[in-house]
Design a protein around this motif. Structure first.
Motif, PDB file in Angstrom:
ATOM      1  N   PHE A  70      21.706  33.328  55.521  1.00  0.00           N
ATOM      2  CA  PHE A  70      22.582  32.565  56.186  1.00  0.00           C
ATOM      3  C   PHE A  70      22.306  31.164  56.631  1.00  0.00           C
ATOM      4  CE2 PHE A  70      24.571  31.059  60.141  1.00  0.00           C
ATOM      5  CZ  PHE A  70      26.016  31.331  59.933  1.00  0.00           C
ATOM      6  N   PRO A  71      23.031  30.252  56.253  1.00  0.00           N
ATOM      7  CA  PRO A  71      24.271  30.057  55.201  1.00  0.00           C
ATOM      8  C   PRO A  71      23.698  30.046  53.965  1.00  0.00           C
ATOM      9  CG  PRO A  71      23.789  27.968  56.275  1.00  0.00           C
ATOM     10  CD  PRO A  71      22.737  28.773  56.844  1.00  0.00           C
ATOM     11  N   SER A  72      24.663  30.145  52.719  1.00  0.00           N
ATOM     12  CA  SER A  72      24.400  30.109  51.630  1.00  0.00           C
ATOM     13  C   SER A  72      23.935  28.813  51.072  1.00  0.00           C
ATOM     14  CB  SER A  72      25.501  30.745  50.822  1.00  0.00           C
ATOM     15  OG  SER A  72      25.335  30.201  49.355  1.00  0.00           O
ATOM     16  N   ASP A  73      22.548  28.569  50.601  1.00  0.00           N
ATOM     17  CA  ASP A  73      21.943  27.433  50.022  1.00  0.00           C
ATOM     18  C   ASP A  73      22.793  26.748  48.843  1.00  0.00           C
ATOM     19  OD1 ASP A  73      20.177  27.135  52.079  1.00  0.00           O
ATOM     20  OD2 ASP A  73      18.476  28.109  50.726  1.00  0.00           O
ATOM     21  N   HIS A  74      23.202  27.746  47.982  1.00  0.00           N
ATOM     22  CA  HIS A  74      24.160  27.446  46.639  1.00  0.00           C
ATOM     23  C   HIS A  74      25.095  26.777  47.091  1.00  0.00           C
ATOM     24  CE1 HIS A  74      21.213  29.564  44.009  1.00  0.00           C
ATOM     25  NE2 HIS A  74      21.752  29.032  43.258  1.00  0.00           N
ATOM     26  N   THR A  75      26.161  27.483  48.049  1.00  0.00           N
ATOM     27  CA  THR A  75      27.311  26.920  48.489  1.00  0.00           C
ATOM     28  C   THR A  75      27.079  25.661  49.117  1.00  0.00           C
ATOM     29  OG1 THR A  75      27.951  29.061  48.843  1.00  0.00           O
ATOM     30  CG2 THR A  75      29.498  27.456  49.826  1.00  0.00           C
ATOM     31  N   ILE A  76      26.004  25.519  50.030  1.00  0.00           N
ATOM     32  CA  ILE A  76      25.879  23.959  50.530  1.00  0.00           C
ATOM     33  C   ILE A  76      25.671  23.027  49.427  1.00  0.00           C
ATOM     34  CG2 ILE A  76      23.960  22.826  51.914  1.00  0.00           C
ATOM     35  CD1 ILE A  76      23.661  24.964  53.698  1.00  0.00           C
TER      36      ILE A  76
ATOM     37  N   VAL B 197      31.761  28.924  42.657  1.00  0.00           N
ATOM     38  CA  VAL B 197      30.246  29.266  42.846  1.00  0.00           C
ATOM     39  C   VAL B 197      30.006  30.224  44.315  1.00  0.00           C
ATOM     40  CG1 VAL B 197      27.981  28.113  43.386  1.00  0.00           C
ATOM     41  CG2 VAL B 197      29.504  27.291  41.535  1.00  0.00           C
ATOM     42  N   GLY B 198      30.652  29.805  45.333  1.00  0.00           N
ATOM     43  CA  GLY B 198      30.851  30.299  46.530  1.00  0.00           C
ATOM     44  C   GLY B 198      31.024  31.848  46.453  1.00  0.00           C
ATOM     45  N   LEU B 199      32.139  32.126  45.881  1.00  0.00           N
ATOM     46  CA  LEU B 199      32.740  33.331  45.510  1.00  0.00           C
ATOM     47  C   LEU B 199      31.723  34.267  44.615  1.00  0.00           C
ATOM     48  CD1 LEU B 199      35.042  35.319  45.648  1.00  0.00           C
ATOM     49  CD2 LEU B 199      36.010  34.391  43.611  1.00  0.00           C
ATOM     50  N   SER B 200      31.120  33.290  43.796  1.00  0.00           N
ATOM     51  CA  SER B 200      30.195  34.147  42.690  1.00  0.00           C
ATOM     52  C   SER B 200      29.120  34.583  43.552  1.00  0.00           C
ATOM     53  CB  SER B 200      29.772  33.202  41.850  1.00  0.00           C
ATOM     54  OG  SER B 200      28.902  32.249  41.963  1.00  0.00           O
ATOM     55  N   ARG B 201      28.717  33.942  44.454  1.00  0.00           N
ATOM     56  CA  ARG B 201      27.272  34.644  45.213  1.00  0.00           C
ATOM     57  C   ARG B 201      27.749  35.710  46.099  1.00  0.00           C
ATOM     58  NH1 ARG B 201      23.109  32.800  43.335  1.00  0.00           N
ATOM     59  NH2 ARG B 201      21.797  32.836  45.343  1.00  0.00           N
ATOM     60  N   VAL B 202      29.098  36.081  46.554  1.00  0.00           N
ATOM     61  CA  VAL B 202      29.240  37.273  47.009  1.00  0.00           C
ATOM     62  C   VAL B 202      29.524  38.351  46.157  1.00  0.00           C
ATOM     63  CG1 VAL B 202      31.220  38.391  48.374  1.00  0.00           C
ATOM     64  CG2 VAL B 202      30.661  35.942  49.089  1.00  0.00           C
ATOM     65  N   TRP B 203      30.205  37.966  45.055  1.00  0.00           N
ATOM     66  CA  TRP B 203      30.505  39.161  43.602  1.00  0.00           C
ATOM     67  C   TRP B 203      29.294  39.534  43.303  1.00  0.00           C
ATOM     68  CZ3 TRP B 203      35.410  39.529  40.965  1.00  0.00           C
ATOM     69  CH2 TRP B 203      35.220  40.183  39.838  1.00  0.00           C
TER      70      TRP B 203
ATOM     71  N   LEU C  17      28.185  31.699  36.976  1.00  0.00           N
ATOM     72  CA  LEU C  17      28.576  30.681  38.017  1.00  0.00           C
ATOM     73  C   LEU C  17      27.322  30.808  39.108  1.00  0.00           C
ATOM     74  CD1 LEU C  17      32.215  31.549  38.288  1.00  0.00           C
ATOM     75  CD2 LEU C  17      31.453  29.247  37.592  1.00  0.00           C
ATOM     76  N   ALA C  18      26.999  31.968  39.370  1.00  0.00           N
ATOM     77  CA  ALA C  18      25.994  32.080  40.464  1.00  0.00           C
ATOM     78  C   ALA C  18      24.556  31.639  40.221  1.00  0.00           C
ATOM     79  CB  ALA C  18      25.970  33.395  41.071  1.00  0.00           C
ATOM     80  N   GLU C  19      24.307  31.713  38.838  1.00  0.00           N
ATOM     81  CA  GLU C  19      22.724  31.509  38.552  1.00  0.00           C
ATOM     82  C   GLU C  19      22.625  30.241  37.907  1.00  0.00           C
ATOM     83  OE1 GLU C  19      19.399  34.037  38.820  1.00  0.00           O
ATOM     84  OE2 GLU C  19      20.655  33.683  40.519  1.00  0.00           O
ATOM     85  N   TYR C  20      23.601  29.716  36.902  1.00  0.00           N
ATOM     86  CA  TYR C  20      23.156  28.732  35.917  1.00  0.00           C
ATOM     87  C   TYR C  20      24.280  27.592  36.163  1.00  0.00           C
ATOM     88  CZ  TYR C  20      20.408  32.730  34.153  1.00  0.00           C
ATOM     89  OH  TYR C  20      19.699  33.599  33.860  1.00  0.00           O
ATOM     90  N   MET C  21      25.304  27.603  36.883  1.00  0.00           N
ATOM     91  CA  MET C  21      26.141  26.468  36.958  1.00  0.00           C
ATOM     92  C   MET C  21      25.348  25.281  37.736  1.00  0.00           C
ATOM     93  SD  MET C  21      29.120  25.334  36.559  1.00  0.00           S
ATOM     94  CE  MET C  21      30.128  26.584  35.742  1.00  0.00           C
ATOM     95  N   VAL C  22      24.269  25.610  38.288  1.00  0.00           N
ATOM     96  CA  VAL C  22      23.648  24.620  39.108  1.00  0.00           C
ATOM     97  C   VAL C  22      22.938  23.569  37.883  1.00  0.00           C
ATOM     98  CG1 VAL C  22      21.423  25.967  39.039  1.00  0.00           C
ATOM     99  CG2 VAL C  22      21.944  24.072  40.694  1.00  0.00           C
TER     100      VAL C  22
ATOM    101  N   ASP D 105      28.382  33.844  55.180  1.00  0.00           N
ATOM    102  CA  ASP D 105      27.381  32.800  54.623  1.00  0.00           C
ATOM    103  C   ASP D 105      27.953  31.879  53.764  1.00  0.00           C
ATOM    104  OD1 ASP D 105      25.765  35.004  55.656  1.00  0.00           O
ATOM    105  OD2 ASP D 105      25.222  35.767  53.648  1.00  0.00           O
ATOM    106  N   VAL D 106      28.956  32.034  53.119  1.00  0.00           N
ATOM    107  CA  VAL D 106      29.480  31.136  51.922  1.00  0.00           C
ATOM    108  C   VAL D 106      30.540  30.087  53.021  1.00  0.00           C
ATOM    109  CG1 VAL D 106      31.185  30.846  50.175  1.00  0.00           C
ATOM    110  CG2 VAL D 106      29.268  32.505  50.180  1.00  0.00           C
ATOM    111  N   ILE D 107      31.177  30.423  53.655  1.00  0.00           N
ATOM    112  CA  ILE D 107      32.057  30.086  54.542  1.00  0.00           C
ATOM    113  C   ILE D 107      31.550  28.982  55.404  1.00  0.00           C
ATOM    114  CG2 ILE D 107      34.140  30.158  56.578  1.00  0.00           C
ATOM    115  CD1 ILE D 107      34.673  32.893  55.116  1.00  0.00           C
ATOM    116  N   VAL D 108      30.342  29.300  56.132  1.00  0.00           N
ATOM    117  CA  VAL D 108      29.725  28.348  57.038  1.00  0.00           C
ATOM    118  C   VAL D 108      28.912  27.485  55.857  1.00  0.00           C
ATOM    119  CG1 VAL D 108      27.751  28.163  58.764  1.00  0.00           C
ATOM    120  CG2 VAL D 108      29.389  30.035  58.818  1.00  0.00           C
ATOM    121  N   GLY D 109      28.394  27.740  54.989  1.00  0.00           N
ATOM    122  CA  GLY D 109      27.978  26.713  54.103  1.00  0.00           C
ATOM    123  C   GLY D 109      28.813  25.767  53.630  1.00  0.00           C
TER     124      GLY D 109
END
Length: 181
Positions: A103-109, A136-142, A31-36, A150-154
């Motif tokens: 800050f903030p998470s580009d993936h989440t944005i 995806v946002g959760l995965s970046r923290v995981w 999710l964090a790396e390849y879902m994009v 970072d994820v919430i603001v994004g």
């Protein structure tokens, strides 16, 4: 307890789950790396469906992402923090990441810009789009590369941008004319 401590505690809670339930790590790495790549493929498929509404949706999502990314960079100038794996000991870091301002998470944005826009245009699939962006946002923290803030603001920046752009872009007569050609 201040917001910074809550952010760290929430990070620890989420990131430590990967230590306890290691069998889930490969899913969150994907999710964090390849879902994009899957999001890019879906975007291309929507574009080539040749439906005016899908093309308007893709254009709205791209503009939403660009606006959200600009606002995210401004937010990053106002607040800065390194990734958790740099600032904290014993982080369950599952992917490699260059050290910079997280800050903030580009993936989440990216995911919230596109998924919220897709949700607005395709309401029937809204739970899938929102779930995907959330995961995806959760995965970046995981995986240890972002704090929850970072994820919430994004997510907040891109959600506001997606709604604003989804209202404005379809009203542009020049765009409708160009897409119908």
């Amino acid at each position: 307890m201040d917001i910074s401590k809550i952010n760290v505690e929430l990070f620890r809670f989420i990131n430590d789950i990967g230590k306890e339930y290691a069998f889930l790590n490969s899913t969150f790495i994907f999710l964090a790396e390849y879902m994009v790549y899957i999001l890019a493929l879906l975007t291309i498929l929507f574009w080539f469906s040749r439906k005016l509404s899908n093309r308007m949706m893709v254009i709205s999502a791209m503009i939403s992402f660009m606006l959200a990314e600009i606002l995210g960079k401004i937010a990053g100038q106002l607040h800065s923090n390194k990734q958790p794996f740099v600032e904290l000991p014993h982080v369950n870091q599952l992917i490699e990441k260059t050290v910079n301002n997280s800050f903030p998470s580009d993936h989440t944005i990216l995911f919230f810009s596109f998924c919220v826009t897709f949700c607005i245009f395709h309401k029937r699939w809204r739970y899938i789009w929102i779930s995907l962006a959330f995961l995806v946002g959760l995965s970046r923290v995981w995986v240890g590369v972002h704090y929850p803030a970072d994820v919430i603001v994004g997510a907040l920046i891109s959600t506001v941008c997606a709604y604003f752009i989804a209202i404005m872009v379809p009203r542009l007569p020049i765009l409708k004319k160009r897409l119908l050609e």
